[in-house]
Each structure stands twice: as C-alpha cells, then as structure tokens.
Design an enzyme around this catalytic site. Structure first.
Site, PDB file in Angstrom:
ATOM      1  CB  CYS A   2       3.845 -10.018  -2.780  1.00 46.33           C
ATOM      2  SG  CYS A   2       3.518 -11.327  -3.986  1.00 46.33           S
ATOM      3  CG  LEU A  51      -2.119 -11.614  -5.336  1.00 47.46           C
ATOM      4  CD1 LEU A  51      -3.397 -12.073  -4.645  1.00 47.46           C
ATOM      5  CD2 LEU A  51      -2.331 -10.245  -5.977  1.00 47.46           C
ATOM      6  CG  ASN A  75       5.292  -6.036  -4.234  1.00 47.37           C
ATOM      7  OD1 ASN A  75       4.460  -6.711  -4.828  1.00 47.37           O
ATOM      8  ND2 ASN A  75       5.136  -4.753  -4.001  1.00 47.37           N
ATOM      9  N   GLY A  76       6.593  -8.301  -6.958  1.00 43.95           N
ATOM     10  CA  GLY A  76       6.660  -7.908  -8.355  1.00 43.95           C
ATOM     11  C   GLY A  76       6.538  -9.034  -9.344  1.00 43.95           C
ATOM     12  CB  THR A 325      -5.084  14.616  -8.331  1.00 39.06           C
ATOM     13  OG1 THR A 325      -4.853  16.008  -8.322  1.00 39.06           O
ATOM     14  CG2 THR A 325      -5.534  14.164  -9.694  1.00 39.06           C
ATOM     15  NE  ARG A 328     -10.796  16.723  -6.444  1.00 38.91           N
ATOM     16  CZ  ARG A 328     -10.631  17.878  -7.069  1.00 38.91           C
ATOM     17  NH1 ARG A 328     -10.155  17.906  -8.306  1.00 38.91           N
ATOM     18  NH2 ARG A 328     -10.961  19.003  -6.479  1.00 38.91           N
TER      19      ARG A 328
END
Length: 557
Positions: A2, A51, A75-76, A325, A328
């Site tokens: 979320c 979500l 959020n979690g 990194t 990529r």
C-alpha cells in the site's frame, strides 16, 4: 503493498491541504490500486492507497479506534497479529479482520517502542491520536517497507511511502530509519530494534549440526507465517539457492490455509512460480529445473535487450535511486512484475536477505577473519533498505504486487545472526552459504543446492549488463564525464553507466533528493565500502557485478 501519506502538526484549516494531499497520494496509487481512503481534521491528514491482500472486504484504511479518536494508516503486513491479539488485547473489539488493526489495540496497552518491538512483519505506519494530540511514526526493523519524512516551509511534518509524494513539497526530507519509532509527545526518535548481535560477536549457536537444524526449522516457520494471504499469490524463482529454497518451502504448505492453522484447504492450492531472463539465460534454465522438482506451476518470462533498455527510465522513476547495481537488477524484476500482475497475482515471496545474513556474496571469500565477516554482514543488513529491499519492494509495487521476504523475518534473523560467524565463513573448501545449503539440500536438485551465487543482474543473462554499458557509452560523452564532479558534486558518477542513471534520476528528483536519499561509495560485487580493504586488488577493480571477483566467480557457458 500500500502507500501512506501523512501531514501532521497542522495549525488552522486543512481544507485546501486535504486536496493537496489527495493529489500527492495519487502519485503513489500504483502501490495500492484497490481503494483510496483519507482522514482529515484540523491538525492531521492521513491518506492511504490500498492493495488488498488480507481481508479485502473490510480492511480498508485509515483504521479507527472504537471512539474514533485514534487513526491509523499502515503499509505492511503483521504476521503475528493473531498471537498478539490473543496475548495482549483479548478484550479488544476489533472492527475488521485486518492484520494491521492490532496496532490500534496494542497502542492502548503498550509504550511506543514496546509496541513496535512486538510486531513481526514488514510495515511503515502513522498513528494519530486526536484526543492526545500525539502521533507515532514507525518502520520495520530492516526497512523492507519504504518510508520518507520531512518538514515543509511551515514546519508541518510530512510522511510518505515514496519520495515522489514529498520531494517537491518539503524544504527538508530524508529516509525514515528502519527499526525506529518516532513519538511526537516526547519529540524522540527511538531505536526500538537493536539486538546484541549488532554490536558483539555471537556465540549462541556454536555447533554446525545445531545451526543446520535451527535454520531448517526457523526458515520453514517464517515462510509459513508469510503465506498469510486472502488473494492469489506466488513465488519468485530465479533458480538460485535463496529463491529456490523459499519456493520449495512454500510448495510444501500451499495446499492448506495458513490462517486456519493448516486445518482447511487453501483457497489457491497450487503454487505458481515466476522467472525472468534473456533468451537462454542461466536463471531461466535453473528455475525450470527447480519448478519441475517442487511441482509448482511455473511461468518463465523472457525480455529482449531493447525492452529492458526502454524500461530503464521508468525503473529509475519508480525506484527513486541511481544506484548502478539496483537498477541493473530491478529492470528485469520490474518487467516480470507487470506480467505477474496481468495473471491476477497480488503477492509473491522473494529470496532477498540471505546473502547479507550468511555472507553469500562472492567477495566474502576474502574476509580475513570471523569478526570482519560478521560485522560486514551487519553493514550489509543495515544498508538493505537502500538496495535489495528497495528494489524488491518498488519493482513489484510499481504494478500493484506485494513482495514478501521470509529470510528477513525477525525471528529467523535472531536465529541466523546468533550463529558463530566461523560456521558461516567461506573458503577454498567451503562454498558460500554452506549452512543454508546443508539445511535444505534435501528439497532441491543437487546441482541447484550447490549452484554458485549469481547476482540477479548477471543471472538473467550476461548480455544485459553489457547492453547497459553500451547504451551509456552512446548517451554520455567524454566531455560530460570530465565534468561529472562539477555537475554532480555529491556522489559524482565514476562511470558512464553511473552518469547515465544519475542524469535520468535528476529529471524526476533534482539534487536535494540525491543528497538526502541515495547512498554512495565504492563497491566490489555488492560489498560495503569498508570491505574493499580486504584485498588490495578490490580498489582497482571496483564493480558491483559478481564477475569483478576474479578467481571465485565462474561465468556460465
């Protein structure tokens, strides 16, 4: 997955601010496409994009206490919410079946640090107590969930899940530190998670057989906890050791519903696994072998070099970083997540964290002694929120998919990080992550259980990194590189590839964001800057690819 957005310390009318916060929350709606909610009063605004993973029907946020005075935006996922409700709030009347609502119950009976420490999960939250004029802000121990905070020109506190919601609103901002909780009543930022092993050499588990048994039991329990889900889910499967173990353990429990103590059939009983790579990549082939072995429904996605290159700017905008990194590895993960969402999957298990806990990166072969080995794992864990956790979270959240990371479960961390470091060390006769391989080799094909580490950006196909470098060579001139330190005085890019990413980042997040939120420093094969001192040659060959560690990495042919 979320998003949360909070504006606090408001003085006066919030009507115009409410509209402003709605617009800024909309910038993060990709994280929570299922529903939007907002609370606004004269002193605080809390916005939420949801979500729906657990309790899709009644778990919309913000959540409220029974009297309406305490407001919560999270959020979690709180994996131990049932245990916490039974143990600490048996008489509390919960209005929803949301795992996050337990935070409201705990707020009534615990001090802030005690509350945050009790949670086993991945979370970032803002709690507003209107009656007391008090607010709490907290983030999970490792920083799996992103969180930023700052102040605007009027001194109001701003909190957001992503940088894009506040970087052009605040006069000052920074990353909210993992493992901390802020209490406005005392104006104190408290480190609530600080285990002893972060400061001293651990010796709790000093026997190899005991370590192998403890890891086998601890990781299986963590995976089982994190299968808490009311929607279709899956597992990311690169074919490397870490993701293969997570997928194999999930497959063992996917047929029964975790929320019912595995006494009932699961709503979605077949485990779906997902891999991504260039045509013919090492990861795709290895993932197919693992999927066949564990019996998952496997989906292998391929992408072309051009599709990857076309996505790079979107990746940087979503991830809010210019770290080489991370970009990529994030690009193929970003492309895969879009395909996963198209199949109706909303949650995936992923293998982040094992390399940091067990010294899995190839440069760990050069660790001079157990003490250096151990404290490098601490440095790596402390930095995860700016690298692998950021990548896994934001690459998937870009398409409304949640990534969960069982290796970073707090109970498993306590087990893994109290193993004597000498048992984890690598060497000529001892492969990286040896204990982990021993603990789970019975679940995997032998060639997978003992497959050498491939960094994700390498394993998807060696041509991927080469294509990124080639594109940067075309986009960035020699004159621009010569003036790099003048244009980017903080963390100046050392290569054309790094310069290219930095310039794309600057288009969306100007210089203050680069200074406040993105780390710098040299690295070899994903090391911390401190570990470069382990080998005189490291400083000359600093490159985040695993290929940079000569004599250890063997490129697939």
């Amino acid at each position: 997955m979320c998003s949360i957005l909070g504006l606090l310390d408001i003085h006066g009318s919030s009507d115009a601010l409410r509209a402003e916060m709605l617009e800024r929350s909309r910038r993060m709606r990709h994280r929570g496409p299922d529903w939007s909610g907002i609370h606004a009063d004269e002193r605080a605004i809390l916005a939420h994009e949801r979500l729906a993973i657990v309790d899709p029907v009644s778990g919309a946020q913000p959540l409220y206490s029974a009297d309406g005075n305490v407001v919560l935006a999270v959020n979690g996922e709180i994996y131990n919410h049932g245990e916490l409700q039974a143990r600490h709030t048996p008489g509390h009347a919960y209005a929803t079946a949301s795992d996050c609502e337990v935070i409201l119950g705990l707020y009534e009976c615990m001090a802030p640090a005690e509350l945050a420490r009790a949670l086993n999960g991945i979370f970032a939250f803002v709690l507003w107590d209107a009656a007391a004029g008090r607010y709490l802000i907290a983030r999970d121990p490792i920083g799996v969930m992103p969180l930023y905070w700052g102040r605007d020109r009027d001194g109001r506190r701003v909190v957001a899940s992503e940088l894009k919601a506040l970087h052009d609103f605040c006069d000052e901002f920074e990353i909210f530190p993992p493992g901390h909780i802020y209490d406005s009543q005392s104006d104190e930022l408290i480190r609530y998670w600080d285990p002893a092993w972060r400061h001293q050499m651990p010796t709790t588990i000093d026997d190899e057989e005991q370590a192998v048994a403890a890891l086998a039991e601890g990781l299986e329990a963590a995976v089982t906890r994190q299968l808490m889900c009311d929607v279709p889910y899956g597992a990311l499967l690169s074919g490397g050791l870490d993701s293969s173990i997570i997928a194999a353990l999930a497959a063992r429990h996917s047929a029964r519903r975790v929320e019912a103590g595995e006494r009932e059939p699961a709503w979605f009983p077949r485990l779906h696994t997902f891999s991504v790579g260039l045509e013919g990549s090492p990861d795709l082939a290895a993932a197919e072998r693992v999927a066949a072995h564990i019996g998952s429904v496997h989906h292998a996605f391929t992408y072309t070099l051009q599709e990857g290159l076309d996505a790079v700017e979107d990746v940087i905008r979503h991830l809010e970083t210019y770290d080489v990194t991370t970009i990529r590895a994030a690009t193929p993960m970003f492309l895969m997540s879009r395909r996963i969402k198209a199949m109706g999957i909303k949650m995936v298990l992923s293998g982040e964290g094992a390399d940091e806990m067990f010294g899995g990166y190839l440069y760990f072969h050069k660790a001079p002694n157990p003490e250096e080995f151990h404290f490098e794992t601490i440095r790596k864990l402390d930095a995860l929120h700016q690298f692998d956790c950021l990548r896994a979270n934001k690459s998937t959240a870009a398409w409304g998919v949640e990534a969960r990371v069982p290796f970073l479960d707090v109970e498993l961390l306590e087990t893994a990080m109290t193993i004597a470091p000498r048992l984890k060390m690598t060497g000529p006769e001892r492969m990286e992550k040896y204990l982990l391989r021993r603990a789970f080799e019975h679940l995997l094909p032998a060639d997978i259980a003992w497959r050498q580490k491939e960094q994700f950006s390498d394993g998807v196909g060696y041509g991927w990194i080469d294509a990124l470098r080639d594109q940067a060579a075309v986009r960035v001139s020699e004159a621009e590189m010569n003036a790099a330190e003048e244009r980017f005085p903080v963390n100046p890019p050392a290569t054309r590839e790094a310069y290219f990413y930095r310039s794309l980042f600057e288009k969306h997040y100007p210089e203050p964001a680069a200074i406040a939120t993105v780390p710098g420093g040299k690295s070899i094969a994903c090391s911390s800057p401190a570990a470069i001192a382990w080998d005189p040659e490291f400083a000359n060959r600093a490159d985040p690819s695993g290929r940079a560690v000569a004599g250890v990495h063997q490129q697939a042919t």
